[in-house]
Design an enzyme around this catalytic site. Structure first.
Site, mmCIF file in Angstrom:
data_model
loop_
_atom_site.group_PDB
_atom_site.id
_atom_site.type_symbol
_atom_site.label_atom_id
_atom_site.label_comp_id
_atom_site.label_asym_id
_atom_site.label_seq_id
_atom_site.Cartn_x
_atom_site.Cartn_y
_atom_site.Cartn_z
ATOM 1 N N ASN A 1 0.850 -1.183 0.020
ATOM 2 C CA ASN A 1 -0.018 0.053 0.127
ATOM 3 C C ASN A 1 0.949 1.284 -0.018
ATOM 4 O OD1 ASN A 1 -1.561 2.008 0.339
ATOM 5 N ND2 ASN A 1 -2.797 1.097 2.153
ATOM 6 N N LYS B 1 3.639 0.653 2.807
ATOM 7 C CA LYS B 1 3.220 -0.254 3.907
ATOM 8 C C LYS B 1 3.208 -1.631 3.132
ATOM 9 C CE LYS B 1 -0.204 1.890 6.414
ATOM 10 N NZ LYS B 1 -1.665 2.176 6.542
ATOM 11 N N ARG C 1 -2.570 -2.269 -3.386
ATOM 12 C CA ARG C 1 -3.786 -1.513 -3.140
ATOM 13 C C ARG C 1 -3.850 -0.182 -4.018
ATOM 14 N NH1 ARG C 1 -4.858 3.575 0.057
ATOM 15 N NH2 ARG C 1 -7.087 3.664 -0.190
ATOM 16 N N HIS D 1 -13.265 1.988 0.162
ATOM 17 C CA HIS D 1 -13.212 0.880 1.312
ATOM 18 C C HIS D 1 -13.821 -0.243 0.556
ATOM 19 C CE1 HIS D 1 -13.743 4.167 4.776
ATOM 20 N NE2 HIS D 1 -12.315 3.831 4.440
ATOM 21 N N ARG E 1 -12.994 14.500 8.463
ATOM 22 C CA ARG E 1 -13.737 14.855 7.156
ATOM 23 C C ARG E 1 -15.239 14.927 7.330
ATOM 24 N NH1 ARG E 1 -12.193 9.578 3.854
ATOM 25 N NH2 ARG E 1 -10.143 9.363 5.050
ATOM 26 N N ARG F 1 -11.935 7.404 20.536
ATOM 27 C CA ARG F 1 -11.983 7.141 22.149
ATOM 28 C C ARG F 1 -11.874 8.403 22.886
ATOM 29 N NH1 ARG F 1 -7.286 3.180 20.397
ATOM 30 N NH2 ARG F 1 -7.016 4.872 18.845
ATOM 31 N N GLY G 1 -11.887 0.431 12.873
ATOM 32 C CA GLY G 1 -11.580 0.626 14.549
ATOM 33 C C GLY G 1 -12.772 0.832 15.398
ATOM 34 N N GLY H 1 -15.952 0.433 14.536
ATOM 35 C CA GLY H 1 -17.195 -0.619 14.633
ATOM 36 C C GLY H 1 -16.773 -1.864 15.437
ATOM 37 N N GLU H 2 -15.289 -2.111 15.028
ATOM 38 C CA GLU H 2 -14.848 -3.239 15.871
ATOM 39 C C GLU H 2 -14.902 -3.347 17.423
ATOM 40 O OE1 GLU H 2 -11.400 -4.785 13.959
ATOM 41 O OE2 GLU H 2 -12.079 -4.222 12.146
ATOM 42 N N ASN H 3 -14.570 -1.802 17.687
ATOM 43 C CA ASN H 3 -14.154 -1.632 19.368
ATOM 44 C C ASN H 3 -15.052 -0.886 20.068
ATOM 45 O OD1 ASN H 3 -11.516 -2.898 18.959
ATOM 46 N ND2 ASN H 3 -11.041 -1.386 17.633
ATOM 47 N N GLU I 1 -8.232 -5.869 4.902
ATOM 48 C CA GLU I 1 -7.835 -5.727 3.568
ATOM 49 C C GLU I 1 -6.972 -6.185 2.781
ATOM 50 O OE1 GLU I 1 -9.385 -1.410 3.171
ATOM 51 O OE2 GLU I 1 -9.111 -1.646 5.342
HETATM 52 P P1 AMP Z 1 -9.275 2.983 11.940
HETATM 53 O O1 AMP Z 1 -9.083 4.223 10.910
HETATM 54 O O2 AMP Z 1 -10.032 1.872 11.302
HETATM 55 O O3 AMP Z 1 -8.058 2.428 12.231
HETATM 56 O O4 AMP Z 1 -10.027 3.272 13.361
HETATM 57 C C1 AMP Z 1 -9.739 4.423 13.779
HETATM 58 C C2 AMP Z 1 -10.736 4.979 14.880
HETATM 59 O O5 AMP Z 1 -11.242 3.844 15.745
HETATM 60 C C3 AMP Z 1 -10.422 6.007 15.797
HETATM 61 O O6 AMP Z 1 -11.683 6.865 15.861
HETATM 62 C C4 AMP Z 1 -10.448 5.363 17.241
HETATM 63 O O7 AMP Z 1 -10.667 6.298 17.931
HETATM 64 C C5 AMP Z 1 -11.301 4.221 16.990
HETATM 65 N N1 AMP Z 1 -11.253 3.254 17.894
HETATM 66 C C6 AMP Z 1 -10.244 2.120 18.202
HETATM 67 N N2 AMP Z 1 -10.392 1.695 19.321
HETATM 68 C C7 AMP Z 1 -11.482 2.054 19.970
HETATM 69 C C8 AMP Z 1 -12.124 1.926 21.150
HETATM 70 N N3 AMP Z 1 -11.833 0.777 22.091
HETATM 71 N N4 AMP Z 1 -13.299 2.455 21.391
HETATM 72 C C9 AMP Z 1 -13.783 3.804 20.466
HETATM 73 N N5 AMP Z 1 -13.135 3.701 19.497
HETATM 74 C C10 AMP Z 1 -11.939 3.001 19.124
#
Ligand code: AMP
Length: 400
Positions: free
Chosen positions: A7, A14, A90, A180, A241, A285, A331, A333-335, A385
């Site tokens: 990438n 990367k 990518r 995406h 954004r 976060r 990030g 959606g998963e966390n 990805e």
């Molecule tokens: P990504 O671009 O997919 O790496 O996602 C980054 C985003 O995921 C950032 O806004 C982070 O604050 C958010 N994120 C990562 N871990 C958490 C968490 N435990 N709780 C809330 N948001 C998170």
């Protein structure tokens, strides 16, 4: 078989070497500050991590260093570069020129370069990466390009057209493309497999929520609509954004501030979204912490995020005339269990209900958080990805 996934950004490269027998990561890393003073490589392999400062005048020197790190020293993972069977790149924008992942030849590189007219931040860097890969790995190693836009290429024209003069579309390629795509593809396929269904049998809304965010309606395995548009600026509010804004705001602010088009575009990309509304941070976060401490603008930002996600899920349910599954990834959606819970709370009428305890779990490749009475499956899927690019590269290069 080993596939190298690349990438390239304008000043970064990367990489991940993937063993296709078990789809494990053999090594990975990043070259940063290419073309800038203070360039370095970070390499992870064999349970070790190395950071080495090396001058990288161009991407070619960076690629050469990646090869050196993979083939020598403590981070060595292969004896010879010939063990790399193919390289998957990518690429951000394939526009209407590329409707599939594609084997690279000179004409493909030239077309990706021409598309730099509509993707100036990304495609020129991809061309540098492709030419450097050819120079360092030689002509015998197949290179495959995997586009962020391709999974969305199935959208019907009623979804991708803007109501602007048709000539803007014909002459300047102005339309919705969506981004995406590799993530939306990976998580929708993973969800179908997890549910024991064929993609053709499912109506899925995939929510990729990260620093950049987009949502897609995937009907029968094909995208029918998506929230990002001509560029990744459209749709949901994101880290920095704006997402969708009435276009007349742009000319209004131009008149008020004297900013020109380029400055405004940079502003909408870098100073808006979470950061602009909250004044706290672009990071979810930080917003959750600030909102918990009573910061009203941070709370507002999170309310806007939840509301906008709900509206997209609602409109895409209408677009597909049904909804079998919602997937959360990226990030946030998963966390962020609280974002998922709040989004789903407002979708009860659609038959969405989640299990609070299951929703609090983290780190599963697929987490089924559907509640006992839920009529719509709700899954948290960890996106990958790089693996999707490696799988596509293998399929295109070797027909497997
Ligand atoms: P990504 O671009 O997919 O790496 O996602 C980054 C985003 O995921 C950032 O806004 C982070 O604050 C958010 N994120 C990562 N871990 C958490 C968490 N435990 N709780 C809330 N948001 C998170």
């Amino acid at each position: 078989m080993k596939i190298l996934v690349i990438n390239c950004g304008s000043s970064s490269l990367k990489y991940q070497l993937i063993n296709m027998e078990d789809e494990s990561v053999i090594c990975k890393g990043i070259c940063e500050r290419i073309g800038i003073e203070g360039s370095f490589i970070k390499h992870e392999a064999n349970d070790g991590k190395w950071t080495v400062e090396v001058p990288f005048p161009t991407h070619t020197e960076a690629f050469a260093k990646v090869v050196e790190m993979m083939t020598t020293g403590e981070g060595k993972v292969i004896d010879d570069v010939k063990e790399v069977s193919a390289i998957g790149h990518r690429v951000a924008h394939g526009a209407e020129s590329f409707k599939e992942s594609t084997l690279v030849d000179d004409e493909v590189i030239a077309e990706i370069g021409r598309l730099g007219a509509i993707a100036p931040l990304h495609n020129p860097a991809h061309v540098l990466g492709l030419n450097s890969a050819k120079a360092v790995f030689g002509a015998d190693v197949p290179n495959v390009v995997v586009f962020d836009t391709v999974f969305h290429a199935t959208m019907p024209r009623k979804a991708y057209m803007y109501a602007v003069p048709y000539e803007w579309y014909e002459d300047h390629k102005v339309r919705r493309y969506g981004f995406h795509g590799t993530s939306h593809k990976f998580v929708s396929l993973t969800a179908a497999e997890f549910l024991g269904k064929k993609p053709e049998e499912l109506k899925i809304v995939t929510c990729h929520l990260g620093n950049g965010s987009s949502i897609a309606a995937v009907d029968g395995g094909k995208v029918v609509d998506t929230s990002m548009g001509f560029s990744p600026l459209a749709g949901l509010l994101m880290g920095t954004r704006s997402g969708d804004v009435d276009p007349s705001v742009v000319s209004f602010i131009a008149e008020k501030t004297g900013m020109n088009g380029t400055e405004l575009s940079q502003y909408l990309n870098k100073k808006c979204g979470f950061l602009g509304v909250s004044g706290v941070s672009s990071d979810c976060r930080d917003l959750e912490i600030a909102a918990g401490e009573g910061n009203d603008r941070a709370a507002l930002t999170l309310e806007m995020l939840v509301y906008q996600i709900q509206k997209f899920i609602g409109s895409y349910t209408a677009a597909m005339n049904g909804l079998d599954c919602i997937v959360f990834t990226g990030g946030i959606g998963e966390n962020s269990a609280s974002t998922r819970a709040k989004v789903c709370e407002g979708l009860g009428w659609f038959g969405v209900e989640i299990d609070a305890e299951q929703n609090s779990k983290r780190g599963l490749a697929v987490n089924d958080i559907t509640g006992a009475n839920g009529k719509v499956k709700v899954l948290v899927v960890q996106t990958n990805e790089e693996l999707m690019i490696a799988r596509d590269t293998k399929r295109v290069a070797f027909g497997e």
